[in-house]
Design a protein around this motif. Structure first.
Motif, PDB file in Angstrom:
ATOM      1  N   ASN A 120      40.464  19.321  56.583  1.00  0.00           N
ATOM      2  CA  ASN A 120      41.889  18.083  56.578  1.00  0.00           C
ATOM      3  C   ASN A 120      42.479  18.200  57.242  1.00  0.00           C
ATOM      4  O   ASN A 120      43.922  18.588  56.569  1.00  0.00           O
ATOM      5  CB  ASN A 120      41.841  18.410  54.428  1.00  0.00           C
ATOM      6  CG  ASN A 120      40.706  18.263  54.035  1.00  0.00           C
ATOM      7  OD1 ASN A 120      39.443  16.922  54.856  1.00  0.00           O
ATOM      8  ND2 ASN A 120      39.878  18.383  53.070  1.00  0.00           N
ATOM      9  N   VAL A 122      44.230  15.986  58.843  1.00  0.00           N
ATOM     10  CA  VAL A 122      45.000  14.668  58.938  1.00  0.00           C
ATOM     11  C   VAL A 122      45.929  14.926  57.989  1.00  0.00           C
ATOM     12  O   VAL A 122      46.833  14.566  58.004  1.00  0.00           O
ATOM     13  CB  VAL A 122      43.731  13.651  59.107  1.00  0.00           C
ATOM     14  CG1 VAL A 122      44.918  12.024  58.794  1.00  0.00           C
ATOM     15  CG2 VAL A 122      43.872  13.632  60.808  1.00  0.00           C
ATOM     16  N   HIS A 123      44.781  14.776  56.315  1.00  0.00           N
ATOM     17  CA  HIS A 123      46.179  15.276  55.248  1.00  0.00           C
ATOM     18  C   HIS A 123      46.801  16.467  54.886  1.00  0.00           C
ATOM     19  O   HIS A 123      47.517  16.396  54.234  1.00  0.00           O
ATOM     20  CB  HIS A 123      44.393  15.796  54.120  1.00  0.00           C
ATOM     21  CG  HIS A 123      45.128  15.671  52.544  1.00  0.00           C
ATOM     22  ND1 HIS A 123      45.387  14.669  52.264  1.00  0.00           N
ATOM     23  CD2 HIS A 123      45.586  16.957  51.928  1.00  0.00           C
ATOM     24  CE1 HIS A 123      45.683  14.681  50.963  1.00  0.00           C
ATOM     25  NE2 HIS A 123      45.837  16.625  51.053  1.00  0.00           N
ATOM     26  N   LEU A 125      48.436  17.162  57.628  1.00  0.00           N
ATOM     27  CA  LEU A 125      50.158  16.731  58.678  1.00  0.00           C
ATOM     28  C   LEU A 125      50.292  15.733  57.829  1.00  0.00           C
ATOM     29  O   LEU A 125      51.908  15.827  57.471  1.00  0.00           O
ATOM     30  CB  LEU A 125      48.708  16.229  60.068  1.00  0.00           C
ATOM     31  CG  LEU A 125      48.547  17.383  60.606  1.00  0.00           C
ATOM     32  CD1 LEU A 125      48.089  16.093  62.318  1.00  0.00           C
ATOM     33  CD2 LEU A 125      49.479  17.808  61.621  1.00  0.00           C
ATOM     34  N   ALA A 126      49.325  14.671  57.051  1.00  0.00           N
ATOM     35  CA  ALA A 126      50.261  13.729  56.308  1.00  0.00           C
ATOM     36  C   ALA A 126      51.344  14.825  55.053  1.00  0.00           C
ATOM     37  O   ALA A 126      51.914  13.483  54.062  1.00  0.00           O
ATOM     38  CB  ALA A 126      49.498  13.292  55.770  1.00  0.00           C
ATOM     39  N   HIS A 127      51.027  15.749  54.234  1.00  0.00           N
ATOM     40  CA  HIS A 127      51.784  16.475  53.166  1.00  0.00           C
ATOM     41  C   HIS A 127      52.715  16.969  53.812  1.00  0.00           C
ATOM     42  O   HIS A 127      54.299  16.796  53.252  1.00  0.00           O
ATOM     43  CB  HIS A 127      50.885  17.592  52.820  1.00  0.00           C
ATOM     44  CG  HIS A 127      50.108  17.100  51.725  1.00  0.00           C
ATOM     45  ND1 HIS A 127      51.129  16.980  50.461  1.00  0.00           N
ATOM     46  CD2 HIS A 127      48.727  17.596  51.901  1.00  0.00           C
ATOM     47  CE1 HIS A 127      49.920  16.810  49.657  1.00  0.00           C
ATOM     48  NE2 HIS A 127      49.121  16.795  50.195  1.00  0.00           N
ATOM     49  N   VAL A 129      54.694  14.928  55.053  1.00  0.00           N
ATOM     50  CA  VAL A 129      56.122  14.021  55.523  1.00  0.00           C
ATOM     51  C   VAL A 129      55.908  13.226  53.975  1.00  0.00           C
ATOM     52  O   VAL A 129      54.349  12.400  54.219  1.00  0.00           O
ATOM     53  CB  VAL A 129      56.274  12.970  56.607  1.00  0.00           C
ATOM     54  CG1 VAL A 129      56.750  11.878  56.536  1.00  0.00           C
ATOM     55  CG2 VAL A 129      56.401  14.124  58.184  1.00  0.00           C
ATOM     56  N   GLN A 131      55.766  11.247  51.086  1.00  0.00           N
ATOM     57  CA  GLN A 131      55.873   8.819  51.588  1.00  0.00           C
ATOM     58  C   GLN A 131      56.657   7.806  51.138  1.00  0.00           C
ATOM     59  O   GLN A 131      57.283   8.880  50.073  1.00  0.00           O
ATOM     60  CB  GLN A 131      54.648   8.657  50.574  1.00  0.00           C
ATOM     61  CG  GLN A 131      54.614   6.958  50.798  1.00  0.00           C
ATOM     62  CD  GLN A 131      53.962   6.738  49.819  1.00  0.00           C
ATOM     63  OE1 GLN A 131      52.630   6.970  48.713  1.00  0.00           O
ATOM     64  NE2 GLN A 131      52.770   5.561  50.038  1.00  0.00           N
ATOM     65  N   MET A 138      62.199  12.339  59.715  1.00  0.00           N
ATOM     66  CA  MET A 138      61.245  12.395  59.948  1.00  0.00           C
ATOM     67  C   MET A 138      61.122  14.017  60.069  1.00  0.00           C
ATOM     68  O   MET A 138      60.574  15.286  60.017  1.00  0.00           O
ATOM     69  CB  MET A 138      59.995  11.441  60.187  1.00  0.00           C
ATOM     70  CG  MET A 138      59.315  11.026  59.724  1.00  0.00           C
ATOM     71  SD  MET A 138      58.481   9.676  60.648  1.00  0.00           S
ATOM     72  CE  MET A 138      57.788   8.326  59.010  1.00  0.00           C
TER      73      MET A 138
END
Length: 223
Positions: A120, A122-123, A125-127, A129, A131, A138
Motif C-alpha cells: 500500500n 500510495v496509502h 505516502l498519504a499518511h 501529509v 488531511q 507540507m
C-alpha cells in the motif's frame, strides 16, 4: 547491600550467569497444563478475557484476517505475565529491560512498515501529509510525520520499561528505609508498600494493554 540504585535490575546471578532471563519462559511450563486438565473457573475467566480482547482488537483492525487478532492477544498475555512475575520477590523483571521491550516492538514495527510500503505505497505516502494541511506546510509535515513514525518502536519500548522501572525503584527505595524506622513508621511503611503493590499490579495490566492496543493501531494504519 546494593552497590547502586539500579542494581536490583542486574540480570546476573550467583553463578555468574544471566539465568534470570529464564523467567520469561516460565509461562511455558504453567500455561499449557490448561489444555489437557479439566477446565476450571480460572480457565473460563481467561477464555472470557481472550474473547473480549479478540472482539476489541477486531474492531481496530480494518482488514481482519483469520487469527490476526490472536497475535496481539498473545503479545498482551506474554507482557502481562512477565510484568506480574516481576512483582514477586527475588524474581527478575525482564520487561524492565530495553533488550526485551525493543525486541518486541522493533520486529512488529519493521514488519508493518515492510508490508505497508510494498502493498500500500500510495496509502503510506498519504499518511505522511494529514488531511487539510496547507501546501506551504507540507514539506514540514512530511518531516514531522516521518520522525514520529520512526520513533514509534522506541516509544513503545521506553513506555513499557520505564513504567516497570519506576514502580520497582520506588518499592526498593521504601523497602531499604525499613531498618532505620521505629515500630509505628514500619507499620505505615508496610501499608504504603501494599498499596504500591496494588498500584503496580494495575500498572502491569495497563502497560501490557497499552502496548498491545498501540501495536494494533499501528498495524491498522498500513492497510
Amino acid at each position: 547491600m546494593m552497590t547502586s540504585l539500579f542494581s536490583s535490575f542486574d540480570p546476573s546471578t550467583s553463578f555468574n550467569l544471566s539465568l534470570n532471563w529464564l523467567s520469561t519462559i516460565l509461562g511455558l511450563f504453567i500455561l499449557p497444563s490448561m489444555f489437557w486438565l479439566i477446565p476450571s473457573r480460572w480457565n473460563f475467566l481467561w477464555n472470557k478475557i481472550i474473547i473480549t480482547l479478540h472482539n476489541e482488537f477486531k474492531i481496530l483492525l480494518k482488514n481482519n484476517f483469520h487469527g490476526s487478532t490472536m497475535i496481539f492477544v498473545a503479545l498482551l498475555s506474554f507482557i502481562l505475565f512477565n510484568n506480574f512475575l516481576g512483582l514477586f520477590p527475588y524474581i527478575f523483571t525482564s520487561s524492565s529491560h530495553m533488550v526485551m521491550t525493543v525486541s518486541l516492538a522493533l520486529p512488529l514495527w519493521i514488519s508493518f512498515m515492510i508490508y505497508g510500503w510494498i502493498n500500500n505505497t500510495v496509502h503510506m505516502l498519504a499518511h505522511l501529509v494529514p488531511q487539510g494541511t496547507p501546501p506551504v506546510l507540507m514539506p514540514f509535515m512530511v518531516c514531522i510525520e516521518t520522525i514520529s513514525n520512526i520513533i514509534r518502536p522506541l516509544t513503545l519500548a521506553v513506555r513499557l520499561s520505564a513504567n516497570m522501572i519506576a514502580g520497582h525503584l520506588l518499592l526498593t527505595l521504601l523497602g531499604n528505609t525499613g531498618p532505620m524506622m521505629n515500630l509505628l513508621t514500619i507499620n505505615i511503611l508496610i501499608i504504603v508498600q501494599l498499596l504500591l503493590i496494588v498500584l503496580e499490579s494495575a500498572v502491569s495490566m495497563i502497560q501490557s494493554y497499552v502496548f498491545a492496543i498501540l501495536s494494533t493501531l499501528y498495524s491498522s494504519e498500513v492497510n
